[in-house]
Structures are given as C-alpha cells and as structure tokens.
Design an enzyme around this catalytic site. Structure first.
Site, PDB file in Angstrom:
ATOM      1  N   LYS B  50     -21.084  -7.192 -80.818  1.00 16.98           N
ATOM      2  CA  LYS B  50     -20.548  -6.032 -80.497  1.00 16.98           C
ATOM      3  C   LYS B  50     -20.928  -5.151 -79.123  1.00 16.98           C
ATOM      4  O   LYS B  50     -20.321  -4.475 -78.697  1.00 16.98           O
ATOM      5  CB  LYS B  50     -20.913  -5.186 -81.688  1.00 16.98           C
ATOM      6  CG  LYS B  50     -20.276  -5.613 -83.039  1.00 16.98           C
ATOM      7  CD  LYS B  50     -18.895  -4.985 -83.116  1.00 16.98           C
ATOM      8  CE  LYS B  50     -18.493  -5.182 -84.697  1.00 16.98           C
ATOM      9  NZ  LYS B  50     -16.952  -4.745 -84.948  1.00 16.98           N
ATOM     10  N   SER B  75     -18.940   0.770 -89.551  1.00 12.21           N
ATOM     11  CA  SER B  75     -19.827   0.441 -90.629  1.00 12.21           C
ATOM     12  C   SER B  75     -21.006  -0.483 -90.408  1.00 12.21           C
ATOM     13  O   SER B  75     -21.795  -0.715 -91.339  1.00 12.21           O
ATOM     14  CB  SER B  75     -18.883  -0.660 -91.664  1.00 12.21           C
ATOM     15  OG  SER B  75     -18.501  -1.633 -90.940  1.00 12.21           O
ATOM     16  N   GLY B 176     -12.232  -8.769 -88.954  1.00 10.06           N
ATOM     17  CA  GLY B 176     -12.500  -7.353 -89.504  1.00 10.06           C
ATOM     18  C   GLY B 176     -11.321  -6.358 -88.720  1.00 10.06           C
ATOM     19  O   GLY B 176     -10.246  -6.646 -89.208  1.00 10.06           O
ATOM     20  N   GLY B 177     -12.065  -5.879 -87.759  1.00 13.27           N
ATOM     21  CA  GLY B 177     -10.955  -4.897 -87.219  1.00 13.27           C
ATOM     22  C   GLY B 177     -10.221  -5.508 -86.093  1.00 13.27           C
ATOM     23  O   GLY B 177      -9.129  -5.139 -85.539  1.00 13.27           O
ATOM     24  N   GLY B 178     -10.351  -6.626 -85.709  1.00 15.40           N
ATOM     25  CA  GLY B 178      -9.478  -7.510 -84.701  1.00 15.40           C
ATOM     26  C   GLY B 178      -9.959  -7.516 -83.273  1.00 15.40           C
ATOM     27  O   GLY B 178      -9.219  -8.427 -82.579  1.00 15.40           O
ATOM     28  N   SER B 300     -20.975 -14.431 -85.530  1.00 11.24           N
ATOM     29  CA  SER B 300     -20.924 -12.954 -85.054  1.00 11.24           C
ATOM     30  C   SER B 300     -21.883 -12.152 -84.867  1.00 11.24           C
ATOM     31  O   SER B 300     -22.267 -11.309 -84.230  1.00 11.24           O
ATOM     32  CB  SER B 300     -19.486 -12.178 -85.484  1.00 11.24           C
ATOM     33  OG  SER B 300     -19.585 -12.360 -87.042  1.00 11.24           O
TER      34      SER B 300
END
Lengths: 311, 311
Positions: B50, B75, B176-178, B300
């Site tokens: 991230k 999250s 998840g969110g893409g 990830s």
C-alpha cells in the site's frame, strides 16, 4: 582444520544447499543503534543450517560406509537435515529422537525419508539407542555437533556471510551443541582479521557459559527452555575451538527469547524458531556494547509448530 | 493511464519503496506442478504494497494541498502506508479507522505518526467521518483503492515482478477494494503480450466475483472473513480496468484461506497475512488449470497480530 579445507567443504556441498539471503531491517538497526545482517538459514533446505554439516559428513564417507547408511540422535533439526541429505544421496538414515521432540519435527523426518527410532529424553538413552543401530546395521554414527566434518559444514554459513559482508565486526550465533558457533569461529578466523564471535545461550541451559568459565565441558542441570535446539551440550571436538575463539557468551531468559522472537516476526515478517531468537535476544540485552558496529547474526532455523506458539 | 505514466510513477516513488524480493519454493512448485514466483510485499515498508500508491498519491498533490494534509479511511494497511508516506514527506495524515480494526494495525498508524479517528465499521460511517475532516481541515481525501494515482502506484509491484520475470503466464492478486489488481492488470497490459490476471477473493466477501457477473459494482452482503484487508468493495475508477482485464476471480472458503496461509508459513518461513493467502488459496484450489505455467503471486502484506492467529 584450515581455510582451504573450509573452502573445499563449501565447494563440495554447494550443489546441495542454498546460499541463503542476508536480510536487514532499518527499524531493527535503529533499535540497536548498529547495523545488523541476518544470515537467513531459516530459508535453508529442511529449514535450518544443519543440512550443511550433514551433507558434508555424508559426502566424506567411503562408498562402502555410505551403503550401510548413517545414524544420528537429534532433538530436531539435525534429524531432518541428515534425513534429507541422505535421501538426496540415496543413503539410508536412522534417526534416534527423544520422545518429547515436537511432532512437527518428527513428521518432517519421516517426510524426508528418515527412519525414526524413539527413545527416552536423556543423553544416555539416545546414545545407547544409536550405538545399538550401529551394531545391528553397520551404519556410521554422525554426531549432530561434535564431528569435525559437521563443524566444517556448519562453518559455511558464516563463510558465505563474510564473503558478502567482509567488514563485520562481530557475528552472533546461538549455542546448543556447539557445532554452529565452532564452525562460524573457524570461518571468521580464516576470513577476517578482526571479526569477533559471540554466543547467545538460554539461562535455562547454560552449559556453554559455565564451560567457558570452568575451562572444561559442563553438563546442563536442567534444559527447561523454549529454545529446543539448544538443550544439548558441547563436545570434545568443538569445545577447544569455542574456548579459543568465542569472545563471550551472553545468557538470556525465556521472556527475552520470546520477545526477541516476536520482534523479528513482527518487524521482519520472517519465521524464526526460538533457538534462533536467542542470538538476537543476546544482542538486544547488551546492545550498548555493540553500538555502531556491523553485526552478523546467524538465524539458525525456522522450524516451529505453528499450532504451538509462545505468543 | 499509459505505460509511460506507470514508468514515471515508479521512478517517482522508487526512493521511498523497496524493490521487494521475489521468492520461490521447490516444494510449493512440486505441489502445484507449476513454477510460482512470490512477489514479497510483506517485506515492503509498513508491511504491505500500500505504501506504493500512498506515496504516489501524496507526491502528485500540489505544495498547497500537501500543507493541508491528507485523510483516508482504511481497515488497516492503507492507513499505515499513508501515515508513513505522509510522515516521510512531512505531511499531516488523518486516518479514519473502523472501531473493529486489529489493534496491531491501529498502533502501527500511531507509530508511523498518523492521527487515528475511530468510527463505526460501516462504509457510510467512515465516509462521513472522512468528509467531516476534509471540511474542517482542508485536507485532501485519498481513497485507499479507488483513485487513479493510487492504482498506478500499486501497479509498480507487478511492474517490478514482470521486469524480473518477463515470461510469466499469469499473475494472481487478492481482491479487496480493487486497487492492487487493477494496477497489476495495467502493469501486465503494458509489459507483457500474454500474461493474464486472476483474482482470489473470499467467498465471505465476494463482491468482485459478483460484480464481474452482473457487469456493475456489487456490494458485500456480509464481510465475515479472516482476510480483513478484503472486506471492502470495488470502485468506479478500478472496476472498468478489472472488467476489461481480469480473466477470472476464484473464490475460496475461510478454511482454504487458513490452510494456504499455514502452508506458506510452514514451507517458506515467511509471515503473510490472511488477505495475501487468498491469492495462493485460489491457485491451490484450481491448480489443474495452471499446470506447468509460470505464475506470479503478489504477496500483498504481512501485518498479522501474532497474539491472535488462526492456527
């Protein structure tokens, strides 16, 4: 043992082992106020440095000896290593294991093709069981740590570390049977003019610490430590090397071992076993002494039972 | 978004990220009967990929915007990433976190210098809290996954993987969110003429799987999965990229996620979080389909609470 013999050993076993990565962590460096270089033998075949010595010892046997197989007693990682090394070379391996060894380690021996013979968890019982197998089968006994070919093989981890980072000031090893730290001390002697060797040892199995003080091999009174790879004691082949070359042994408590292990897991995202955490715990405990130094750490293995963690 | 923009993004963020190692495992290869290449973003700064998107998004803001700070809701891993990226660039980060986020993740945000604002664990509550901060402080809202600068940043992990292994047949990502899978799909489009993108998604939060079937963004009915990073849903910026470029989404059960995680921990000795295990679980589940192929897997992240493991 000479620099040439260590080099020849490394060349011999190289096709069978990984030159494991050396990892660093900015966060851990800033915590210790030094530069740490972690030699990650947890990524080694069979999950620990032990495959180095096991492979070397088997390869040094004659063809006839190899045909009769090998036998050892081990609380865990050397058992897996000898099984795998023997399997790759098409040799039979008999493994005497104390009945209280972690189940995950016994299963790994079976997976790697070794034959497990259980015995009581005492030094006498396991030596007796091994002697019996030698008598019945003609197999060669290979000691996990007190064998010059094994010591030389274990020294190749330190050799690789020093080839990659020739300017290390110190190298830390955990001390169990003494094979790793003796081999590492030889590697440092042969390849550095200033690198000093330090050991980390559990307070609960501090035979090596007491042996360095008394000048003779001491036995463990208790071995009630989570560092299950370090419950054994020094031997006649490695003790003289350790006595001559190890600068200091730092003892750590069970809590210090678990906290050191947690720190490596959380910050470096690698799985190390409690025995490996002992070396790092020793650095943490006396970090003032190693300020600004370049510190090698042999992460000896990563074989833990994830169903039975100390966190 | 173009190949040149992705390359420029990578050049921009390179000083702030690690080019993480790509690990392999003979044992896992023989288990899947394919060659797997694990891109280890668990070793990335702040423990997950991230930081790539967060750094890129902040660096694309004007000086004035940067002075007012940034805000996000997350999250977990994006929260840590934005905090660290902002901290390094001397910028204020406001982090809206659902009250049920793992404590280890909240503490990490604080350590990295972010300010935590808790809210109820619903999509509406966290958007409202973020909107309020934007209104009060003039901070710029940065979405964890549905933002073109974030998507481009996340794509640099796949870019590095394809530079190192240009002949990959497929790459697996968790969804998840893409943001990660959309960025990875762009990287594959720009840098390979045949690499296909597959997603792994928990059955318990299968919005993306259903979105690909219905052709519009579906919401999650429940998000009762251990893969806490994958409880979010797709967005308007990443869904068109996913729709156009993702070959298939494979759904996995909670048991399959935990078993895949255990396998990586035990065999590769690396710590990966449940969300990362989802991609590998998807390969395990349909391994017949990928026989003999070269498979990239984006690991990830590695942010787990070691006091609260599923084993």
């Amino acid at each position: 043992m000479t620099k040439q013999e260590l080099k020849a050993c490394h060349d011999r076993i190289k096709p069978f082992i990984h030159n494991t990565p050396v990892l660093t962590s900015k966060l851990i460096n800033s915590l210790i106020n030094a530069e740490l270089f972690f030699k990650c033998e947890n990524f080694q075949s069979a999950g620990a440095y032990k495959i180095r010595g096991a492979t070397n010892a088997i390869m040094q046997l004659s063809k006839t000896e190899q045909q009769n197989g090998v036998v050892t007693h081990s609380s865990g990682n050397f058992a897996q290593a000898l099984s795998l090394a023997a399997n790759r070379l098409n040799i039979k391996a008999y493994i005497v294991m104390p009945s209280n060894s972690p189940k995950v380690k016994k299963n790994a021996v079976l997976e790697y093709g070794g034959e497990v013979i259980e015995c009581k968890p005492t030094i006498e019982a396991r030596q007796n069981a091994a002697d019996q197998i030698v008598k019945n089968t003609g197999a060669t006994f290979i000691h996990p740590s007190n064998d010059t070919d094994v010591i030389l093989g274990q020294g190749t981890a330190g050799l690789e570390l020093l080839v990659e980072h020739p300017d290390l000031d110190v190298i830390f090893c955990p001390i169990g049977g003494g094979g790793l730290i003796a081999g590492t001390a030889l590697a440092a002697n042969f390849n550095s003019n200033h690198c000093q060797i330090f050991g980390g040892e559990p307070l609960e199995a501090d035979d090596a610490y007491r042996s360095l003080i008394s000048g003779k091999i001491e036995t463990n009174v208790s071995t009630n430590t989570i560092a299950d790879g370090l419950r054994t004691q020094l031997g006649s082949h490695n003790f003289p090397i350790i006595k001559a070359n190890v600068k200091q042994i730092i003892r750590v408590s069970e809590t210090e071992i678990i906290e050191a292990m947690r720190l490596i897991w959380e910050r470096m995202k690698i799985i190390i076993e409690p025995s490996s955490a002992v070396a790092f715990a020793a650095i943490l405990k006396e970090k003032e002494k190693f300020k600004k130094q370049k510190i090698g750490v042999i992460i000896s293995g990563g074989n833990v039972d994830v169903n039975n963690l100390p966190f």
